[in-house]
Structures are given as structure tokens and as C-alpha cells.
Design a protein around this motif. Sequence first.
Motif, PDB file in Angstrom:
ATOM      1  N   ARG A 114       0.841  -1.210   0.000  1.00 29.86           N
ATOM      2  CA  ARG A 114       0.000   0.000   0.000  1.00 29.86           C
ATOM      3  C   ARG A 114       0.871   1.253   0.000  1.00 29.86           C
ATOM      4  O   ARG A 114       0.571   2.224  -0.697  1.00 29.86           O
ATOM      5  CB  ARG A 114      -0.947  -0.011   1.202  1.00 29.86           C
ATOM      6  N   HIS A 115       1.958   1.238   0.754  1.00 30.69           N
ATOM      7  CA  HIS A 115       2.864   2.393   0.767  1.00 30.69           C
ATOM      8  C   HIS A 115       3.479   2.613  -0.617  1.00 30.69           C
ATOM      9  O   HIS A 115       3.524   3.751  -1.104  1.00 30.69           O
ATOM     10  CB  HIS A 115       3.955   2.217   1.817  1.00 30.69           C
ATOM     11  N   ASP A 118       0.830   4.014  -2.963  1.00 31.27           N
ATOM     12  CA  ASP A 118       0.625   5.442  -2.667  1.00 31.27           C
ATOM     13  C   ASP A 118       1.760   6.288  -3.234  1.00 31.27           C
ATOM     14  O   ASP A 118       1.533   7.332  -3.838  1.00 31.27           O
ATOM     15  CB  ASP A 118       0.528   5.681  -1.157  1.00 31.27           C
ATOM     16  N   VAL A 122       0.089   8.429  -6.008  1.00 29.16           N
ATOM     17  CA  VAL A 122      -0.277   9.707  -5.406  1.00 29.16           C
ATOM     18  C   VAL A 122       0.895  10.687  -5.445  1.00 29.16           C
ATOM     19  O   VAL A 122       0.777  11.802  -5.944  1.00 29.16           O
ATOM     20  CB  VAL A 122      -0.787   9.514  -3.957  1.00 29.16           C
ATOM     21  N   TRP A 178      -7.440   4.091  -7.332  1.00 25.05           N
ATOM     22  CA  TRP A 178      -6.786   4.113  -6.018  1.00 25.05           C
ATOM     23  C   TRP A 178      -7.204   5.356  -5.241  1.00 25.05           C
ATOM     24  O   TRP A 178      -7.123   6.465  -5.762  1.00 25.05           O
ATOM     25  CB  TRP A 178      -5.270   4.084  -6.188  1.00 25.05           C
ATOM     26  N   GLY A 180      -7.201   8.647  -3.154  1.00 18.96           N
ATOM     27  CA  GLY A 180      -6.193   9.690  -2.971  1.00 18.96           C
ATOM     28  C   GLY A 180      -5.567  10.197  -4.244  1.00 18.96           C
ATOM     29  O   GLY A 180      -4.800  11.149  -4.220  1.00 18.96           O
ATOM     30  N   THR A 181      -5.866   9.549  -5.372  1.00 20.95           N
ATOM     31  CA  THR A 181      -5.312  10.035  -6.636  1.00 20.95           C
ATOM     32  C   THR A 181      -6.277  11.023  -7.253  1.00 20.95           C
ATOM     33  O   THR A 181      -7.484  10.938  -7.072  1.00 20.95           O
ATOM     34  CB  THR A 181      -5.059   8.882  -7.632  1.00 20.95           C
TER      35      THR A 181
END
Length: 195
Positions: A114-115, A118, A122, A178, A180-181
Motif C-alpha cells: 500500500r505504501h 501510494d 499519489v 486508487w 487519494g489520486t
Amino acid sequence: MYAIPLADNAELRPLEPWRAAEFLAHIDRARPNLDPWIPWASRSTDLDSARATLQSYADKQAADTGRICGVWLDGTLVGGAMFVNFDVRVGVCEIGVWSERAGEGRGLIGAAVRHLIDYALVERGMHRVEWWCSPLNLRSRAVAQRMGMTLDGTLREWMPHNGVRHDKEVWSLLAPEWPGTAKPNAENPGAAKIG
């Protein structure tokens, strides 16, 4: 150097060439989990070859074309996550992971992935994250599914490894999928484009 918490007793950190001895000890513990799936694991068999593996990723990081991070649990290296490829020009990257038994079943690999997703989608504005795995590697396949990836297809007998030609599944996740994008809209039509 930075460390990203994955759990109370676990963190994600850069896995640099000076850590070759620690990496080799970890790979030796993890070899039964890795050899069926990861070609570089069978090439990292002594200190020089382990250092060469890590140096190849340090070189990729310097060129912004890949990187490798380790997962430490209670101060012991138990797995890792990496950008196998990172192509900013076309906005596509591939994530790969591995773990020894001590790191399994704790959610650490999922947290690391996940990191990395991101970071790619992102922070860096990539458009597509890929995940390549053998259809027989059920643990790897499950990570792709948990991340919400879509199975694009299977490359039949794509890669020779350990004397056998293996199929490879290609999974993907697109930036608009995803959280936050930035998503394109009437007010911001270029939000999800790579510049």
C-alpha cells in the motif's frame, strides 16, 4: 535514513548494498519460500552476489527506474517490497514482494505494498501499477487481489526459471482506481495525466 512504520514492531526501510550480509542471511532463511518464484533469490548465494543484487537496485534508484526496501520485524529483516521497474516517462511501474516465514500472516507485506502504491500513484503521479506473479503463487496472487488489482491476462510459459518455463499473470491497478489520486473532471481535465 527513513523508516516507515508498518505495525507497532515492524517498519519499511531502504535495503542498501551495505546491508548485504544481513540480506544474505535473510535470503538463506527465506530461500524455500523464494526459489520457486523469484529468480534473483537463486542468484544471491554469497556475500558478493547478495551485494550485487542490492547494488543493481541502488543503481536503479539513482536512475529513478526502480528501488528495493526491506521489511524489518522486531529489528530482523523478514521480507521486502520493491519497484522492479519504474518508468516515469510512460507512467508505469511494477511492484514485487517477498517474505520469509517469520514475516508471513502479519499484514506487513500488504502494508508495504500500500505504501509503494501510494508513492507511485499519489506522490509520483504514475498511471499504472503492475503486479506480475505465477498463477501457482497463491500468496502473491492474494496480495494483488487485496489491493484491488485487475487480472489483465496470463503470459503462457513466459519465463524459464529453475529449468521450467513458468506462466506469468499480469495484474494492474490504474490511478483513478486508487483512493487519494486525482481524477479528471470538468474543472481539472488533466488531473490524472502524466506530464
